[in-house]
Design a protein around this motif. Structure first.
Motif, PDB file in Angstrom:
ATOM      1  N   PHE A 154     -86.840 -77.303 -11.910  1.00 48.31           N
ATOM      2  CA  PHE A 154     -87.074 -77.838 -10.566  1.00 48.31           C
ATOM      3  C   PHE A 154     -86.465 -79.231 -10.432  1.00 48.31           C
ATOM      4  O   PHE A 154     -85.749 -79.531  -9.474  1.00 48.31           O
ATOM      5  CB  PHE A 154     -88.580 -77.881 -10.285  1.00 48.31           C
ATOM      6  N   MET A 155     -86.718 -80.083 -11.404  1.00 44.02           N
ATOM      7  CA  MET A 155     -86.187 -81.441 -11.361  1.00 44.02           C
ATOM      8  C   MET A 155     -84.664 -81.454 -11.450  1.00 44.02           C
ATOM      9  O   MET A 155     -84.005 -82.338 -10.893  1.00 44.02           O
ATOM     10  CB  MET A 155     -86.778 -82.279 -12.504  1.00 44.02           C
ATOM     11  N   ASN A 156     -84.095 -80.464 -12.134  1.00 48.82           N
ATOM     12  CA  ASN A 156     -82.638 -80.372 -12.283  1.00 48.82           C
ATOM     13  C   ASN A 156     -81.956 -79.634 -11.138  1.00 48.82           C
ATOM     14  O   ASN A 156     -80.734 -79.520 -11.120  1.00 48.82           O
ATOM     15  CB  ASN A 156     -82.291 -79.672 -13.597  1.00 48.82           C
ATOM     16  N   ARG A 157     -82.741 -79.110 -10.215  1.00 49.79           N
ATOM     17  CA  ARG A 157     -82.203 -78.319  -9.095  1.00 49.79           C
ATOM     18  C   ARG A 157     -81.381 -77.134  -9.625  1.00 49.79           C
ATOM     19  O   ARG A 157     -80.238 -76.898  -9.246  1.00 49.79           O
ATOM     20  CB  ARG A 157     -81.310 -79.149  -8.172  1.00 49.79           C
ATOM     21  N   GLU A 158     -81.994 -76.345 -10.500  1.00 51.18           N
ATOM     22  CA  GLU A 158     -81.310 -75.209 -11.111  1.00 51.18           C
ATOM     23  C   GLU A 158     -82.284 -74.044 -11.232  1.00 51.18           C
ATOM     24  O   GLU A 158     -83.441 -74.148 -10.843  1.00 51.18           O
ATOM     25  CB  GLU A 158     -80.773 -75.598 -12.489  1.00 51.18           C
ATOM     26  N   ALA A 159     -81.793 -72.936 -11.769  1.00 52.12           N
ATOM     27  CA  ALA A 159     -82.611 -71.732 -11.935  1.00 52.12           C
ATOM     28  C   ALA A 159     -83.202 -71.279 -10.606  1.00 52.12           C
ATOM     29  O   ALA A 159     -84.376 -70.922 -10.511  1.00 52.12           O
ATOM     30  CB  ALA A 159     -83.716 -71.951 -12.971  1.00 52.12           C
ATOM     31  N   PHE A 160     -82.366 -71.284  -9.560  1.00 56.99           N
ATOM     32  CA  PHE A 160     -82.804 -70.767  -8.257  1.00 56.99           C
ATOM     33  C   PHE A 160     -82.130 -69.433  -7.987  1.00 56.99           C
ATOM     34  O   PHE A 160     -81.229 -69.005  -8.711  1.00 56.99           O
ATOM     35  CB  PHE A 160     -82.510 -71.773  -7.136  1.00 56.99           C
ATOM     36  N   GLY A 161     -82.587 -68.769  -6.927  1.00 60.08           N
ATOM     37  CA  GLY A 161     -82.083 -67.434  -6.637  1.00 60.08           C
ATOM     38  C   GLY A 161     -81.212 -67.381  -5.401  1.00 60.08           C
ATOM     39  O   GLY A 161     -80.719 -68.396  -4.911  1.00 60.08           O
ATOM     40  N   GLN A 162     -81.022 -66.173  -4.913  1.00 56.82           N
ATOM     41  CA  GLN A 162     -80.203 -65.948  -3.741  1.00 56.82           C
ATOM     42  C   GLN A 162     -80.905 -66.481  -2.486  1.00 56.82           C
ATOM     43  O   GLN A 162     -82.039 -66.952  -2.537  1.00 56.82           O
ATOM     44  CB  GLN A 162     -79.927 -64.439  -3.587  1.00 56.82           C
ATOM     45  N   TYR A 163     -80.227 -66.365  -1.363  1.00 60.91           N
ATOM     46  CA  TYR A 163     -80.803 -66.795  -0.085  1.00 60.91           C
ATOM     47  C   TYR A 163     -82.076 -66.021   0.220  1.00 60.91           C
ATOM     48  O   TYR A 163     -82.185 -64.821  -0.047  1.00 60.91           O
ATOM     49  CB  TYR A 163     -79.807 -66.572   1.048  1.00 60.91           C
ATOM     50  N   THR A 164     -83.038 -66.725   0.777  1.00 62.58           N
ATOM     51  CA  THR A 164     -84.250 -66.072   1.258  1.00 62.58           C
ATOM     52  C   THR A 164     -84.838 -66.874   2.410  1.00 62.58           C
ATOM     53  O   THR A 164     -84.578 -68.079   2.541  1.00 62.58           O
ATOM     54  CB  THR A 164     -85.302 -65.940   0.138  1.00 62.58           C
ATOM     55  N   ASP A 165     -85.626 -66.203   3.224  1.00 55.49           N
ATOM     56  CA  ASP A 165     -86.363 -66.880   4.284  1.00 55.49           C
ATOM     57  C   ASP A 165     -87.850 -66.565   4.150  1.00 55.49           C
ATOM     58  O   ASP A 165     -88.585 -66.567   5.132  1.00 55.49           O
ATOM     59  CB  ASP A 165     -85.843 -66.439   5.660  1.00 55.49           C
ATOM     60  N   ASN A 166     -88.272 -66.272   2.909  1.00 58.51           N
ATOM     61  CA  ASN A 166     -89.678 -65.937   2.704  1.00 58.51           C
ATOM     62  C   ASN A 166     -90.549 -67.189   2.683  1.00 58.51           C
ATOM     63  O   ASN A 166     -90.063 -68.310   2.853  1.00 58.51           O
ATOM     64  CB  ASN A 166     -89.855 -65.098   1.424  1.00 58.51           C
ATOM     65  N   LEU A 167     -91.833 -66.998   2.460  1.00 58.67           N
ATOM     66  CA  LEU A 167     -92.794 -68.095   2.525  1.00 58.67           C
ATOM     67  C   LEU A 167     -92.442 -69.245   1.584  1.00 58.67           C
ATOM     68  O   LEU A 167     -92.636 -70.416   1.910  1.00 58.67           O
ATOM     69  CB  LEU A 167     -94.198 -67.574   2.204  1.00 58.67           C
TER      70      LEU A 167
END
Length: 291
Positions: A154-167
């Motif tokens: 989280f602090m590194n702004r990494e390990a995220f996924g594809q686009y989403t508009d969920n909660l």
């Protein structure tokens, strides 16, 4: 929510959370320390304390786990880095010294898991201890450390996924993330006049899943039928969640140039392995009149 985000901001629009000036590092006595490393370190310390506590609760000598942790920490970090480098070889083959630069991240949790079990096996053989009992105890610390360590991503702004508009959709400034992690799907949803991407916070999904797995293991441990069953449950439960979460990520480690996510394959294999071993051992116990 702001349409233009500062490079240090992070937002969760549907949760109405907007975090300003979230730093990647902190300066102590003139030295810059990455929050990624601090959080990983916190996860390690609390994980060891968790394993020691579990040893006390189950009537074991806690000094065994203090001693084991010295070896486990070193080899788990090494294993985590080796796993990452092997499946990211194109990033390092032309600059081998970069392999030793952990400040840029590059640790893979399945490398940690593999190293943890190998280290436990060797340690127990040398010390003449029960491998399966040690794994059942130590695994509590491992999963706690994992749940905490994910916040380093989280602090590194990494390990995220594809686009989403969920909660739980998360917004990150484009300038704050690595360009290679912005997939075509994400790019298609970048709105004109904005400077951020909106993605699945897969680090958060995995951290939450790990907490649930830890709760499951704590609830199950008194009901286990054989030594090693708690560790087996960990392999299956964590692998089950990781299989689906890994499928969302844009920074997958892949097998060669196949596009197949190695951690997703390994997670699926471990789920099947855990189910198979559980069935076989339980069946043998019933035949022996122990079930």
């Amino acid at each position: 929510m702001n349409e233009i985000m500062d490079v240090t901001d992070i937002a969760f629009p549907h949760l109405h959370i907007y975090l300003e000036n979230v730093p990647k590092t902190v300066t102590v006595f003139g030295f810059s320390i990455a929050f990624y490393g601090l959080i990983i370190g916190m996860g390690v310390i609390l994980g060891v304390l968790m394993a020691v506590r579990e040893a006390k609760v189950t009537g074991q000598d806690p000094d065994i786990y203090w001693d084991f942790s010295i070896y486990a920490i070193f080899f788990c970090i090494l294993g985590s880095r080796i796993y990452y480098v092997i499946f990211s070889w194109d990033m390092y083959k032309d600059n081998l010294l970069e392999i030793f630069n952990l400040r840029h991240g590059g640790l893979a949790i399945y490398g940690t898991v593999i190293a943890a079990f190998l280290t436990a096996g060797i340690y127990c053989r040398v010390k003449k201890l029960s491998f399966f009992r040690l794994c059942d105890t130590g695994i509590m610390g491992l999963i706690l450390g994992q749940s905490i360590g994910r916040w380093g991503n989280f602090m590194n702004r990494e390990a995220f996924g594809q686009y989403t508009d969920n909660l739980f959709a998360m917004r990150l400034p484009i300038a704050a993330v690595r360009p290679e992690y912005i997939s075509p799907s994400i790019s298609e949803h970048i709105l004109e006049g904005t400077n951020y991407i909106q993605v699945h916070p897969t680090f958060l999904y995995e951290s939450m899943w790990n907490v649930l797995v830890l709760c499951l293991l704590l609830a199950f441990r008194k009901r286990k039928k054989f030594q090693g069953e708690v560790a087996l449950l960990y392999l299956g439960a964590y692998g089950f969640g990781r299989f689906f979460i890994e499928g969302l990520r844009t920074d997958q480690l892949v097998i060669g140039h196949s596009g197949i996510a190695v951690s997703q394959v390994l997670a699926g294999v471990l789920v099947l392995f855990a189910v198979f071993v559980e069935i076989v051992v339980r069946r043998r116990m019933r035949k022996a009149g122990q079930g």
